[in-house]
Design an enzyme around this catalytic site. Structure first.
Site, PDB file in Angstrom:
ATOM      1  N   SER A 189     -49.417 -51.255  27.146  1.00 12.27           N
ATOM      2  CA  SER A 189     -50.752 -50.662  27.152  1.00 12.27           C
ATOM      3  C   SER A 189     -50.691 -49.239  26.553  1.00 12.27           C
ATOM      4  O   SER A 189     -50.314 -49.089  25.397  1.00 12.27           O
ATOM      5  CB  SER A 189     -51.297 -50.703  28.588  1.00 12.27           C
ATOM      6  OG  SER A 189     -52.635 -50.330  28.628  1.00 12.27           O
ATOM      7  N   ASP A 229     -57.830 -60.383  26.469  1.00 14.01           N
ATOM      8  CA  ASP A 229     -57.678 -58.974  26.859  1.00 14.01           C
ATOM      9  C   ASP A 229     -58.986 -58.219  26.612  1.00 14.01           C
ATOM     10  O   ASP A 229     -59.415 -58.096  25.465  1.00 14.01           O
ATOM     11  CB  ASP A 229     -56.534 -58.354  26.031  1.00 14.01           C
ATOM     12  CG  ASP A 229     -56.149 -56.974  26.526  1.00 14.01           C
ATOM     13  OD1 ASP A 229     -56.993 -56.287  27.131  1.00 14.01           O
ATOM     14  OD2 ASP A 229     -54.997 -56.572  26.287  1.00 14.01           O
ATOM     15  N   HIS A 271     -55.164 -58.387  29.998  1.00 15.36           N
ATOM     16  CA  HIS A 271     -54.415 -57.161  29.705  1.00 15.36           C
ATOM     17  C   HIS A 271     -53.105 -57.102  30.495  1.00 15.36           C
ATOM     18  O   HIS A 271     -52.158 -56.445  30.072  1.00 15.36           O
ATOM     19  CB  HIS A 271     -55.288 -55.941  30.021  1.00 15.36           C
ATOM     20  CG  HIS A 271     -54.794 -54.692  29.370  1.00 15.36           C
ATOM     21  ND1 HIS A 271     -54.734 -54.529  28.003  1.00 15.36           N
ATOM     22  CD2 HIS A 271     -54.320 -53.530  29.893  1.00 15.36           C
ATOM     23  CE1 HIS A 271     -54.255 -53.333  27.719  1.00 15.36           C
ATOM     24  NE2 HIS A 271     -53.983 -52.712  28.854  1.00 15.36           N
TER      25      HIS A 271
END
Ligand code: MLT
Length: 209
Positions: free
Chosen positions: A105, A155, A186
């Site tokens: 991320s 996501d 995600h």
């Protein structure tokens, strides 16, 4: 840990010949978050895991953002230099070759920025749920540099468009990009772990470091 320029944890290698991993956590994580992942995807590799130096309401990050998904690109440039400096210090302190980044991320996004802005820093990268960090990226020479991108087709944060754009930026610079889309959101899944481990076993020869 020694007092390098970023708070971090370091786990020495227990198996020679593997490149070290630079573990880069997501928003709100810290230097301990990805140690288990690192041990799973590259057993015995040295692990270098800094804490993101930016605080967003107390949540560590690796660069500032103006809103969800809207990045402060000036800060990305400053923070990429800061992280590159830290990696250079750590390599000298711990006697390490260039690491392979494993970023999740926000950590994947700063790893992508490092590849584009400070390409000498990394031997390769595993980018988990990455986004394009720079709207107008530079084109460094990443010839043959191995990059695995694992994106989630569901996501809601890192869209397929931004991940595909990043894969294009890295490929245009010559990186050997493998971009896979998983039926995931995600968050990371077991498939991410298995694919990252298999890729690290095969794609990154010790000599690359
Ligand atoms: C970022 O800000 O880097 C991305 O939106 C990922 C996140 O940290 O949520």
């Amino acid at each position: 840990m020694t007092s390098l320029s970023l708070i971090h944890r370091f786990v020495p290698a227990s198996r020679p010949g593997r490149p070290p991993l630079l573990l880069l956590h997501g928003t709100g994580g810290d230097e301990s978050d990805l140690l288990g992942l690192g041990q799973t995807v590259a057993p015995g590799a040295a692990l270098l895991s800094p804490r993101g130096p930016v605080s967003e309401n107390g949540m560590p990050r690796f660069f500032r953002r103006l809103a969800e998904g809207v990045f402060d690109e000036d800060d990305i440039r400053v923070r990429a230099d800061q992280l590159a400096g830290f990696v250079a210090e750590a390599r000298a302190e711990y006697g390490l070759p260039a690491p392979v980044a494993v970023g999740f991320s926000n950590g994947a996004n700063i790893a992508a920025a490092l590849l584009l802005l400070r390409p000498e820093t990394l031997a390769g990268a595993v980018l988990l749920r990455a986004m394009r960090p720079l709207a107008v990226p530079p084109r460094p020479d990443l010839a043959g540099r191995p990059v695995l991108m694992l994106s989630g087709s569901l996501d809601p944060i890192a869209s397929d468009a931004t991940a595909t754009a990043l894969a294009g930026d890295l490929s245009a610079a010559g990186a050997a990009v493998e971009h896979r889309r998983l039926p995931a959101g995600h968050g990371l899944s077991q498939a991410d772990v298995a694919l990252a481990r298999a890729w690290l076993d095969g794609a990154v020869p010790a000599a690359a470091a």
